[in-house]
Design a protein around this motif. Sequence first.
Motif, short mmCIF file in Angstrom:
data_model
loop_
_atom_site.label_atom_id
_atom_site.label_comp_id
_atom_site.label_asym_id
_atom_site.label_seq_id
_atom_site.Cartn_x
_atom_site.Cartn_y
_atom_site.Cartn_z
N SER A 220 -14.58 -2.08 0.96
CA SER A 220 -13.26 -1.98 0.33
C SER A 220 -13.36 -1.43 -1.08
O SER A 220 -12.36 -1.00 -1.67
N ILE A 257 -9.82 -4.49 5.10
CA ILE A 257 -10.50 -3.23 5.38
C ILE A 257 -11.28 -3.32 6.68
O ILE A 257 -11.67 -2.29 7.25
N GLY A 262 -14.59 -0.56 9.62
CA GLY A 262 -14.30 -0.27 8.22
C GLY A 262 -14.21 1.20 7.88
O GLY A 262 -13.34 1.62 7.10
N VAL A 266 -11.19 3.08 5.74
CA VAL A 266 -11.52 3.72 4.46
C VAL A 266 -11.13 5.18 4.49
O VAL A 266 -10.50 5.70 3.55
N LEU A 295 -2.82 -1.19 6.34
CA LEU A 295 -3.71 -1.00 5.19
C LEU A 295 -2.88 -0.90 3.91
O LEU A 295 -3.28 -1.46 2.88
#
Length: 308
Positions: A220, A257, A262, A266, A295
């Motif tokens: 994150s 996240i 992940g 991202v 998100l």
Amino acid sequence: MTHDHPAAPDRGASRPFGRLLTAMVTPFTPDGSLDLDGAVRLAQHLVDEQGNDALVLNGTTGESPTTTDAEKEALIRAVAAAVGDRARIVAGVGTNDTRHTIELAMSAEKAGAHGLLVVTPYYNKPPQSGLLRHFTAVADATGLPIMLYDIPGRSGVPIATETLVKLAEHGRIVAVKDAKGDLTATSWVLARSDLAYYSGEDALTLPALAVGGVGLVGTSTHFTGALAKQLIEAYDAGDTATALSLHRRLLPLFTGIFRTQGTILVKAGLAAKGLPAGPVRPPLVDATTDELAQLRADCAAAGLELPE
């Protein structure tokens, strides 16, 4: 290399890779090829804007399972040339083949890496004696400092406390990215070795610091880096109230996240911010509209804006 008795870490001297590291995604162009220019721009953002002391390249977040050895080397060369004067470059070189891992380690060293991240061999589930031989062989083959990556949820095998203590005797094995989620085991290793422990789980940064950890290798932190570094610095300064406040503030994104893999989130978030990311490579899939909306909500809950 080991302590006979538990000792408080000398935080100034025991941070071989600084306080804050981000496991950087690998930007791709729209057709899925390596975007070296984008990687340089993203690395500069993470170092200059988000306060990273080091970057991990070619980790799982960097889609190492689907990048070639040549792409890995090219990425290290480009990023090291761009930010290596002000941040350490830690290259992920771990595979489940000791010979291949050594080849990647030697390649990374030639390409300008300052350190290596070596994950537990995955899928083939070696015994602890095999882990000891694997990590030692890699450390013997290179002059770079090594961070072990203990993540049994992905590798299938934890690095046992006794194995970690034994590995700490090697002069080049200096740190652990700890994603075991077992702070008791971590505490025992820290009491019996001088390994520098970096939390491998964003949300466990503060608890890890409390038992003697020195920092974070985050995901994150592509977005939370500056605040995560403030958290670590506040704890170091004895301001545990500020550290706890930042921990609670960032918790929605520290955990959010990982609502899906992940890297997927991202890259979606970076794209929304106009930063280099590009698509993910199969078998990963790009974030859905709903996942991106969630998100944004997680960012907002942490007091961070993700543009529409």
